[in-house]
Design an enzyme around this catalytic site. Structure first.
Site, short mmCIF file in Angstrom:
data_model
loop_
_atom_site.label_atom_id
_atom_site.label_comp_id
_atom_site.label_asym_id
_atom_site.label_seq_id
_atom_site.Cartn_x
_atom_site.Cartn_y
_atom_site.Cartn_z
N VAL A 30 40.06 38.41 38.07
CA VAL A 30 41.02 39.49 37.83
C VAL A 30 40.34 40.80 38.20
O VAL A 30 39.22 41.07 37.76
CB VAL A 30 41.41 39.52 36.33
CG1 VAL A 30 42.38 40.63 36.05
CG2 VAL A 30 41.97 38.17 35.91
N CYS A 31 41.00 41.63 38.99
CA CYS A 31 40.42 42.92 39.39
C CYS A 31 40.25 43.82 38.17
O CYS A 31 41.21 44.07 37.44
CB CYS A 31 41.30 43.61 40.42
SG CYS A 31 40.77 45.31 40.73
N ILE A 32 39.06 44.35 38.01
CA ILE A 32 38.78 45.16 36.81
C ILE A 32 39.57 46.47 36.81
O ILE A 32 40.10 46.88 35.78
CB ILE A 32 37.27 45.42 36.64
CG1 ILE A 32 37.01 46.09 35.30
CG2 ILE A 32 36.69 46.23 37.79
CD1 ILE A 32 35.58 46.06 34.86
N ALA B 215 43.14 45.68 36.07
CA ALA B 215 43.24 45.19 34.69
C ALA B 215 43.14 46.33 33.69
O ALA B 215 43.92 46.41 32.73
CB ALA B 215 42.16 44.15 34.42
N PHE C 102 43.43 38.10 41.40
CA PHE C 102 44.65 38.70 40.83
C PHE C 102 44.55 40.22 40.95
O PHE C 102 43.61 40.84 40.44
CB PHE C 102 44.80 38.29 39.36
CG PHE C 102 44.96 36.81 39.17
CD1 PHE C 102 46.21 36.21 39.25
CD2 PHE C 102 43.86 36.00 38.92
CE1 PHE C 102 46.36 34.84 39.09
CE2 PHE C 102 44.00 34.62 38.76
CZ PHE C 102 45.25 34.05 38.84
#
Lengths: 132, 118
Positions: free
Chosen positions: B76-78, B81, B39
């Site tokens: 999820v990409c940090i 995010a 994501f």
């Protein structure tokens, strides 16, 4: 590196009005650092992201022009621009920002301008294509 | 064949997340493997546990969570995010936050990358 997977990232959105180009550049740096054979193509309004002399200070956003200047330092070396997209926007090679300097000649390097047929041929070679 | 799905749009506003989910289901039905779902951009909103849609509509985050329960890596990409206020505490079960390096690894380990959203 000849057995490295070929990955292409296309940038088609204009800069600054959205985060797309900024986050696309973040992906480029990581993908290149993982030893993948990365090509990057700027098409449509994406070519505006490469225009020299951009300053986002008045917009109050960080901008990414420094990142573009560091492309080659981060192994993002295959950087292409669609010729038609450039011409449609009254831009020429001289409008394109430098992406680093040649290791041998130490001359500044600009992205390579390609015709759409050459870009299509490159796309056909890729194992993964990310339209960001 | 082994696939990775990259999702760039948030839930509900556009069809990207729905299309990705339906595609994932079809891939599994056909006997393909899904190496992972990544994501990015506003796509990070797809796995927020703060999402609470009307009961008679699909629950997109719960759907992704259920897919994650099938041993599919949901990442999820940090960086994306953190920009958007998505933290570990806000994730639905069976999803995790990690770096873009995970996307690179997924690409290396997959036959195909399929991108949803713009």
């Amino acid at each position: 590196m000849s057995d490295a997977k070929k990955v292409m990232i296309t940038v088609r959105k204009p800069p600054h009005g959205s985060i797309y180009v900024h986050e696309a550049i973040e992906v480029m740096f990581i993908v290149a650092s993982f030893g993948l054979d990365l090509s990057v193509v700027f098409i449509d309004d994406g070519v505006l992201a490469l225009k020299t002399g951009q300053d986002t200070k008045e917009l109050g956003i960080k901008g990414f022009m420094a990142s573009i200047g560091a492309f080659m330092d981060f192994e993002v070396t295959k950087v292409y621009v669609d010729r038609q997209s450039l011409e449609d926007r009254n831009m020429s090679e001289a409008d394109l920002a430098f992406i680093g300097e040649d290791e041998t000649t130490e001359q500044p390097v600009r992205p390579t301008i390609l015709d759409s047929s050459a870009i299509a041929a490159l796309m056909a070679e890729q194992q993964s294509l990310m339209a960001l | 064949m082994k696939f990775t799905l990259l999702i760039l749009d948030g839930p509900y506003n556009h069809a990207a997340s729905d299309s990705a989910y339906q595609t994932a289901q079809a891939m599994l039905r056909r006997g393909h493997d899904i190496r992972g779902v990544f994501f990015y951009h506003d796509g990070v909103y797809n796995v927020s546990n703060a999402s609470d849609p009307p009961q008679d509509d699909r629950n997109i985050p719960q759907r992704w969570s259920a897919l994650g329960a099938q041993n599919i890596d949901m990442v999820v990409c940090i960086a994306a995010a953190k920009r958007r206020g998505i933290t570990n505490e806000l994730l639905v079960p069976n999803t995790r936050i990690s770096g873009l390096g995970q996307l690179a690894t997924m690409i290396i380990e997959s036959d195909r990358l399929v991108v949803f959203g713009d």
